[in-house]
Design a protein around this motif. Structure first.
Motif, PDB file in Angstrom:
ATOM      1  N   GLU A   1     -27.323 -25.327 -21.545  1.00 32.73           N
ATOM      2  CA  GLU A   1     -27.537 -23.890 -21.582  1.00 32.73           C
ATOM      3  C   GLU A   1     -26.205 -23.145 -21.678  1.00 32.73           C
ATOM      4  O   GLU A   1     -26.146 -22.039 -22.185  1.00 32.73           O
ATOM      5  CB  GLU A   1     -28.297 -23.436 -20.338  1.00 32.73           C
ATOM      6  CG  GLU A   1     -29.732 -23.906 -20.302  1.00 32.73           C
ATOM      7  CD  GLU A   1     -30.496 -23.305 -19.142  1.00 32.73           C
ATOM      8  OE1 GLU A   1     -29.863 -22.659 -18.299  1.00 32.73           O
ATOM      9  OE2 GLU A   1     -31.724 -23.464 -19.098  1.00 32.73           O
TER      10      GLU A   1
ATOM     11  N   ASN B 281     -31.499 -23.647 -26.493  1.00 34.47           N
ATOM     12  CA  ASN B 281     -31.493 -22.781 -25.310  1.00 34.47           C
ATOM     13  C   ASN B 281     -30.049 -22.469 -24.946  1.00 34.47           C
ATOM     14  O   ASN B 281     -29.315 -23.335 -24.488  1.00 34.47           O
ATOM     15  CB  ASN B 281     -32.197 -23.466 -24.137  1.00 34.47           C
ATOM     16  CG  ASN B 281     -32.373 -22.522 -22.960  1.00 34.47           C
ATOM     17  OD1 ASN B 281     -32.414 -21.305 -23.139  1.00 34.47           O
ATOM     18  ND2 ASN B 281     -32.477 -23.060 -21.760  1.00 34.47           N
TER      19      ASN B 281
ATOM     20  N   GLN C   9     -31.826 -16.170 -24.078  1.00 30.52           N
ATOM     21  CA  GLN C   9     -32.708 -17.334 -24.043  1.00 30.52           C
ATOM     22  C   GLN C   9     -33.858 -17.189 -25.026  1.00 30.52           C
ATOM     23  O   GLN C   9     -34.206 -18.131 -25.749  1.00 30.52           O
ATOM     24  CB  GLN C   9     -33.231 -17.545 -22.623  1.00 30.52           C
ATOM     25  CG  GLN C   9     -32.154 -18.039 -21.656  1.00 30.52           C
ATOM     26  CD  GLN C   9     -32.658 -18.188 -20.241  1.00 30.52           C
ATOM     27  OE1 GLN C   9     -33.522 -17.428 -19.794  1.00 30.52           O
ATOM     28  NE2 GLN C   9     -32.121 -19.148 -19.519  1.00 30.52           N
TER      29      GLN C   9
ATOM     30  N   THR D 198     -27.186 -19.385 -23.307  1.00 29.18           N
ATOM     31  CA  THR D 198     -27.070 -18.250 -22.404  1.00 29.18           C
ATOM     32  C   THR D 198     -25.825 -17.437 -22.765  1.00 29.18           C
ATOM     33  O   THR D 198     -24.983 -17.887 -23.545  1.00 29.18           O
ATOM     34  CB  THR D 198     -26.948 -18.727 -20.945  1.00 29.18           C
ATOM     35  OG1 THR D 198     -25.684 -19.412 -20.787  1.00 29.18           O
ATOM     36  CG2 THR D 198     -28.094 -19.653 -20.572  1.00 29.18           C
TER      37      THR D 198
END
Length: 335
Positions: free
Chosen positions: A156, A269, A260, A271
């Motif tokens: 992420e 995914n 996201q 961030t």
């Protein structure tokens, strides 16, 4: 103390024990009542002290009152710690510190959360922080995290792929596009990006005081960022660079959700924190030294910065290096 009425009579109980302890009647036996109350209060105080000093729940309560937790941690880190501490208390609130073992944490924390490795890794980090805090206050404690390994799954927080990044920078969602641009070209953490105000803009510089490290930075603006900022609405209602329609700031939680949702539609995914890595990589690929990159991103650890830069493009760096070599050779021939 609690009262219960039964069969026309009132009974008095000490409610801090399980089950409740019945007390002598304070009216017919006041001396007995006072002696019982004093004894139970002493027992309660001893139990509170034992709980406070000897259990995981007591340790967490102490740590939350500590200067490190209240003042050293940034607001966002403290909120994150608080959230995971609450989860750990579900499993370990009453656990004696001397009985906590790596094997139990492996089973009840890491194995139990293997489907969410990021959360498991964060709880392991917090458990290590707590042990470091506890061992200075409880002699003879064994390290309950010894030998435990992180999942190391930080996808992420990986940098955004080039095609995904370009899609975000040209998104039809105006506020999302601005947020990504500001995060990328300043290289700051999401909380710092969302907190940027017009008062921090001075000519072609943005002045930032990082929430996590308290580091003060003056960041020169990239041309792409300067062009974006010049187009931003500015009025008495818009204090923040990333303000909503009502003038309030974009929150890091909303920014996270936007990123996201956007990246998952593209099969990954990612961030906002990944954009900080993108900034470091771009700077390295432009030929910047670690010190030059740190002067923009605010990293204290050059080792961590080099870790960020591991994803830089080898062909780009090689081409840059060969260009410098060619320039050196050309200069020598001319001389």
């Amino acid at each position: 103390m609690r009262q219960k009425k039964a069969k026309g009579r009132v009974y008095h109980y000490w409610a801090r024990t399980t089950p409740w302890t019945r007390l002598p009647d304070p009216y017919s036996d006041p001396d007995g009542f006072m002696r019982a109350m004093a004894r139970l209060q002493r027992m309660g105080a001893l139990e509170d002290e034992r709980h406070r000093t000897g259990t995981f729940g007591g340790l967490v309560a102490d740590y939350r009152r500590s200067k490190h937790f209240r003042e050293t941690l940034s607001n966002s880190t403290r909120e994150s710690y608080d959230r995971y501490l609450t989860r750990l208390l579900v499993a370990y609130a009453a656990a004696p510190l001397r009985e906590m073992t790596p094997e139990d944490i492996q089973r009840r924390v890491l194995d139990a959360n293997e489907d969410t490795p990021g959360a498991a890794d964060m709880m392991l980090t917090i458990l290590r922080t707590l042990y470091a805090y506890a061992r200075k206050r409880h002699r003879g404690l064994s390290d309950w995290t010894e030998g435990l390994e992180y999942f190391g799954n930080q996808t992420e927080r990986e940098p955004w792929p080039d095609d995904m990044l370009q899609a975000a920078l040209t998104s039809d969602n105006e506020l999302f596009r601005r947020a990504v641009t500001l995060a990328l070209y300043t290289g700051q953490r999401p909380g710092d990006v969302c907190a940027m105000t017009w008062g921090m803009v001075a000519g072609d510089m943005i002045r930032v005081r990082q929430q996590k490290t308290k580091t003060a930075l003056e960041i020169p603006m990239h041309d792409n960022l300067k062009a974006m900022i010049d187009e931003l609405p500015r009025s008495e209602e818009h204090l923040f660079l990333l303000s909503n329609r009502r003038g309030g700031p974009l929150t890091r939680e909303v920014f996270l959700v936007w990123c996201q949702k956007f990246t998952r539609k593209l099969g990954m995914n990612r961030t906002p924190h990944g954009l900080r890595k993108n900034a470091a990589i771009e700077l390295f690929e432009a030929g910047c030294t670690s010190a030059e990159v740190a002067a923009i991103t605010g990293h204290k650890s050059l080792a961590m910065l080099e870790h960020y830069g591991k994803r830089r493009s080898q062909p780009k760096i090689a081409r840059l290096g060969m260009g410098k070599w060619k320039a050196k050779t050309k200069g020598e021939r001319e001389n």
